[in-house]
Design a protein around this motif. Structure first.
Motif, PDB file in Angstrom:
ATOM      1  N   HIS A   1       0.901  -1.131  -0.116  1.00 22.53           N
ATOM      2  CA  HIS A   1      -0.070   0.023   0.049  1.00 22.53           C
ATOM      3  C   HIS A   1       0.956   1.265  -0.056  1.00 22.53           C
ATOM      4  N   GLU A   2       0.284   2.241  -0.551  1.00 23.83           N
ATOM      5  CA  GLU A   2       1.047   3.580  -0.440  1.00 23.83           C
ATOM      6  C   GLU A   2       1.325   4.042   0.848  1.00 23.83           C
ATOM      7  N   HIS A   3       2.765   3.853   1.284  1.00 22.69           N
ATOM      8  CA  HIS A   3       2.964   4.605   2.552  1.00 22.69           C
ATOM      9  C   HIS A   3       4.339   4.936   2.754  1.00 22.69           C
ATOM     10  N   VAL A   4       4.611   5.691   3.870  1.00 19.35           N
ATOM     11  CA  VAL A   4       5.785   6.123   3.805  1.00 19.35           C
ATOM     12  C   VAL A   4       6.532   5.473   5.316  1.00 19.35           C
ATOM     13  N   HIS A   5       7.799   5.565   5.250  1.00 21.48           N
ATOM     14  CA  HIS A   5       8.633   4.888   6.488  1.00 21.48           C
ATOM     15  C   HIS A   5       8.979   6.191   7.405  1.00 21.48           C
ATOM     16  N   PHE A   6       8.611   6.053   8.657  1.00 26.02           N
ATOM     17  CA  PHE A   6       9.183   6.686   9.684  1.00 26.02           C
ATOM     18  C   PHE A   6      10.195   6.016  10.394  1.00 26.02           C
ATOM     19  N   HIS A   7      11.157   6.597  10.532  1.00 26.38           N
ATOM     20  CA  HIS A   7      12.523   5.871  11.206  1.00 26.38           C
ATOM     21  C   HIS A   7      12.974   6.733  12.538  1.00 26.38           C
ATOM     22  N   CYS A   8      12.875   5.666  13.518  1.00 25.96           N
ATOM     23  CA  CYS A   8      13.148   6.649  14.949  1.00 25.96           C
ATOM     24  C   CYS A   8      14.541   6.217  14.859  1.00 25.96           C
ATOM     25  N   GLU A   9      15.393   7.675  14.987  1.00 24.87           N
ATOM     26  CA  GLU A   9      16.716   7.586  15.124  1.00 24.87           C
ATOM     27  C   GLU A   9      17.326   7.172  16.374  1.00 24.87           C
ATOM     28  N   THR A  10      16.436   7.012  17.468  1.00 23.78           N
ATOM     29  CA  THR A  10      16.934   6.645  18.541  1.00 23.78           C
ATOM     30  C   THR A  10      16.968   5.138  18.855  1.00 23.78           C
ATOM     31  N   CYS A  11      15.690   4.603  18.669  1.00 22.60           N
ATOM     32  CA  CYS A  11      15.743   3.143  18.809  1.00 22.60           C
ATOM     33  C   CYS A  11      15.728   2.070  17.456  1.00 22.60           C
ATOM     34  N   GLY A  12      15.704   2.957  16.312  1.00 29.27           N
ATOM     35  CA  GLY A  12      16.162   2.364  15.131  1.00 29.27           C
ATOM     36  C   GLY A  12      14.704   1.574  14.488  1.00 29.27           C
ATOM     37  N   LYS A  13      13.670   1.617  15.290  1.00 28.20           N
ATOM     38  CA  LYS A  13      12.481   1.025  14.918  1.00 28.20           C
ATOM     39  C   LYS A  13      11.801   1.887  13.541  1.00 28.20           C
ATOM     40  N   VAL A  14      11.168   1.020  12.746  1.00 31.45           N
ATOM     41  CA  VAL A  14      10.655   1.817  11.525  1.00 31.45           C
ATOM     42  C   VAL A  14       9.122   1.573  11.448  1.00 31.45           C
ATOM     43  N   ILE A  15       8.245   2.425  11.477  1.00 28.49           N
ATOM     44  CA  ILE A  15       7.027   2.538  11.343  1.00 28.49           C
ATOM     45  C   ILE A  15       6.396   2.658  10.053  1.00 28.49           C
ATOM     46  N   ASP A  16       5.463   2.183   9.308  1.00 26.81           N
ATOM     47  CA  ASP A  16       4.800   2.419   8.417  1.00 26.81           C
ATOM     48  C   ASP A  16       3.669   3.574   8.693  1.00 26.81           C
ATOM     49  N   ALA A  17       3.767   4.262   8.074  1.00 23.13           N
ATOM     50  CA  ALA A  17       2.540   5.496   8.012  1.00 23.13           C
ATOM     51  C   ALA A  17       1.819   5.956   6.498  1.00 23.13           C
ATOM     52  N   HIS A  18       0.533   5.908   6.691  1.00 26.59           N
ATOM     53  CA  HIS A  18      -0.208   6.005   5.463  1.00 26.59           C
ATOM     54  C   HIS A  18      -0.716   7.564   5.190  1.00 26.59           C
ATOM     55  N   PRO A  19      -0.649   7.673   4.238  1.00 24.92           N
ATOM     56  CA  PRO A  19      -0.958   8.944   3.537  1.00 24.92           C
ATOM     57  C   PRO A  19      -2.591   9.248   3.827  1.00 24.92           C
ATOM     58  N   ALA A  20      -2.838  10.447   3.993  1.00 25.10           N
ATOM     59  CA  ALA A  20      -4.297  10.841   4.394  1.00 25.10           C
ATOM     60  C   ALA A  20      -4.872  10.585   2.772  1.00 25.10           C
ATOM     61  N   ALA A  21      -6.171  10.681   2.723  1.00 26.07           N
ATOM     62  CA  ALA A  21      -6.921  10.186   1.677  1.00 26.07           C
ATOM     63  C   ALA A  21      -6.668  11.146   0.647  1.00 26.07           C
ATOM     64  N   ASP A  22      -6.608  12.364   0.721  1.00 25.21           N
ATOM     65  CA  ASP A  22      -6.457  13.350  -0.153  1.00 25.21           C
ATOM     66  C   ASP A  22      -4.980  13.629  -0.761  1.00 25.21           C
TER      67      ASP A  22
ATOM     68  N   THR B   1      12.097  11.168  16.253  1.00 30.61           N
ATOM     69  CA  THR B   1      12.045  10.405  17.292  1.00 30.61           C
ATOM     70  C   THR B   1      10.581   9.849  17.476  1.00 30.61           C
ATOM     71  N   CYS B   2      10.355   8.423  17.746  1.00 33.85           N
ATOM     72  CA  CYS B   2       9.089   7.885  17.854  1.00 33.85           C
ATOM     73  C   CYS B   2       8.552   8.463  19.511  1.00 33.85           C
ATOM     74  N   SER B   3       7.147   8.244  19.570  1.00 35.48           N
ATOM     75  CA  SER B   3       6.503   8.801  20.868  1.00 35.48           C
ATOM     76  C   SER B   3       7.156   7.959  22.210  1.00 35.48           C
ATOM     77  N   ALA B   4       7.502   6.760  21.966  1.00 36.36           N
ATOM     78  CA  ALA B   4       8.110   6.004  23.128  1.00 36.36           C
ATOM     79  C   ALA B   4       9.453   6.507  23.374  1.00 36.36           C
ATOM     80  N   CYS B   5      10.446   6.866  22.556  1.00 33.55           N
ATOM     81  CA  CYS B   5      11.806   7.370  22.583  1.00 33.55           C
ATOM     82  C   CYS B   5      11.482   8.690  23.143  1.00 33.55           C
ATOM     83  N   THR B   6      10.551   9.555  22.728  1.00 35.64           N
ATOM     84  CA  THR B   6      10.320  10.821  23.189  1.00 35.64           C
ATOM     85  C   THR B   6       9.987  10.992  24.774  1.00 35.64           C
ATOM     86  N   ASP B   7       9.183   9.876  25.285  1.00 35.83           N
ATOM     87  CA  ASP B   7       8.860   9.761  26.485  1.00 35.83           C
ATOM     88  C   ASP B   7       9.884   9.596  27.546  1.00 35.83           C
TER      89      ASP B   7
END
Lengths: 151, 151
Positions: free
Chosen positions: B97-118, B143-149
Motif C-alpha cells: 500500500h502507498e505508505h511512507v517509512h518513519f524511522h526512529c533515530e533513537t531506537c531504530g524502529k521503522v513504522i509504516d505511516a499511511h497518507p491521508a486520503a486526499d 524520534t518515536c513517541s516511546a523514545c520521546t517519552d
DNA sequence: CCATTCAATTAGAATCATTCCAATTCTAAT
DNA sequence: ATTAGAATTGGAATGATTCTAATTGAATGG
C-alpha cells in the motif's frame, strides 16, 4: 557550547557565512573547506569518491578517509545533506533548501525539485501522536524528460 | 509475456493470490515463497540477513546468496519493496500500500505511516515537464513517541 | 620562542553488505 | 529416462565504508 570555539579555523572566508548563519560550532579546517567547496560547486550529486577525485586536484595529498571524515563532520553539523538514493554509494548535497530528489533510473541523473509554496508534508501522513520529525528524505524515481524523449 | 509461464510453481497456494491479482509472471518457487512469507509475517522491516536467519529455521540449507536472489526477484516483480533508510543494509517491506517509512533515530524502529486520503504527492513538487514517475521513497526521520517519552 | 596538548589527518587494514561465478541440483516437458 | 533451462549453492570477489594506530599541525601556556 554556543560560544565560538577557542580554536577557530585559520582563515575565515566567504564560506564561513553559512557557518555564522547557522550558528554551529563546526570548525572549517582547510580540508573540510575544500570538500565543502567542491560539493557546493557541483550540481550533480557527487559520491564521496567523486569529491575525493575533485579535491585531489587541488590537494593531491588528501586521502579518501579524510574526505569521509570531512563529509561526516559537515553532515552532523548540518552544513550538507547526505542522500541515499539506492543501494551502494551515498551521495551528498549542499543544497539545504527543502527539496526532494528526482532520480532518473535510465541515465542516473539526480535533479533537485522544490516543493510548491503551500506544501506542508507533516499534515499528509498520519504519524502516531508524540512523534518528532527531524528530517525527511524524499526520493522520486522515474525517467527524466530527456530519456523519455529518446525512447 | 502476459501468458502464464509454461512452467508454473509446484503448489499454488494462498500466497499466489497476490500473484494472480498483480498479474505478474513471477514464478514462486518454494524458496521464493518462504522468503516472501517470512517477510509478510514481520512487521518490522527486516534486512536480507534477518530474513536469511528466519527462513533458515524452516529450510536450514538455504544460503544467503539465495535469499538475495529471491529478494531481487520478488522486488523486480513488484511483490515486495526494497527500502533504503540509511547507509548500509537494505530493508524490505511486504506492504505494497502507498505508505511512507518513519524511522526512529533513537531506537531504530521503522513504522509504516499511511497518507491521508486526499494526498496527491505529484502536485506538490515542481518536476520538469515530461518527467515520468515510477515510484517514490519517502523516509521521515525523527524520534518515536516511546523514545520521546523516555527522555 | 619552545613545549604541550588535542584535534585533524593519514595510510592501510578490517569489516560489512552485496554481487559474481562456476558447479550442482531440480523441475517439467519431451 | 533425457534433456533443457532455471534455481540454488558455496565461496570468492568486489565495493563502500569504517576503524586503528601513528603522524602532523596549530594554538596555548610557560
Amino acid at each position: 557550547m554556543a560560544t565560538p570555539s577557542p580554536r577557530s579555523s585559520p582563515k575565515p572566508s566567504g564560506l564561513d557565512c553559512r557557518l555564522a548563519v547557522l550558528g554551529t560550532d563546526a570548525r572549517l579546517t582547510p580540508h573540510r573547506r575544500e570538500v565543502f567547496q567542491a560539493l557546493a560547486e557541483s550540481n550533480d550529486h557527487p559520491t564521496a569518491y567523486d569529491l575525493f577525485a575533485k579535491v585531489k586536484e587541488r590537494s593531491p595529498s588528501i586521502s579518501l578517509a579524510t574526505v569521509y571524515n570531512c563529509l561526516e563532520h559537515l553532515t552532523t553539523h548540518g552544513l550538507i545533506r547526505q542522500v541515499q538514493l539506492e543501494r551502494g554509494q551515498s551521495r551528498y548535497c549542499a543544497n539545504l533548501h527543502e527539496h526532494v530528489h528526482f532520480h532518473c533510473e535510465t541515465c542516473g541523473k539526480v535533479i533537485d525539485a522544490h516543493p510548491a509554496a503551500d506544501f506542508d508534508p507533516a499534515k499528509f501522513w498520519n504519524l502516531p501522536a508524540g512523534t518528532k520529525v527531524t528530517r525527511m528524505d524524499i526520493a522520486i524515481h522515474g525517467t527524466c524528460s530527456a530519456c523519455t524523449d529518446k525512447s
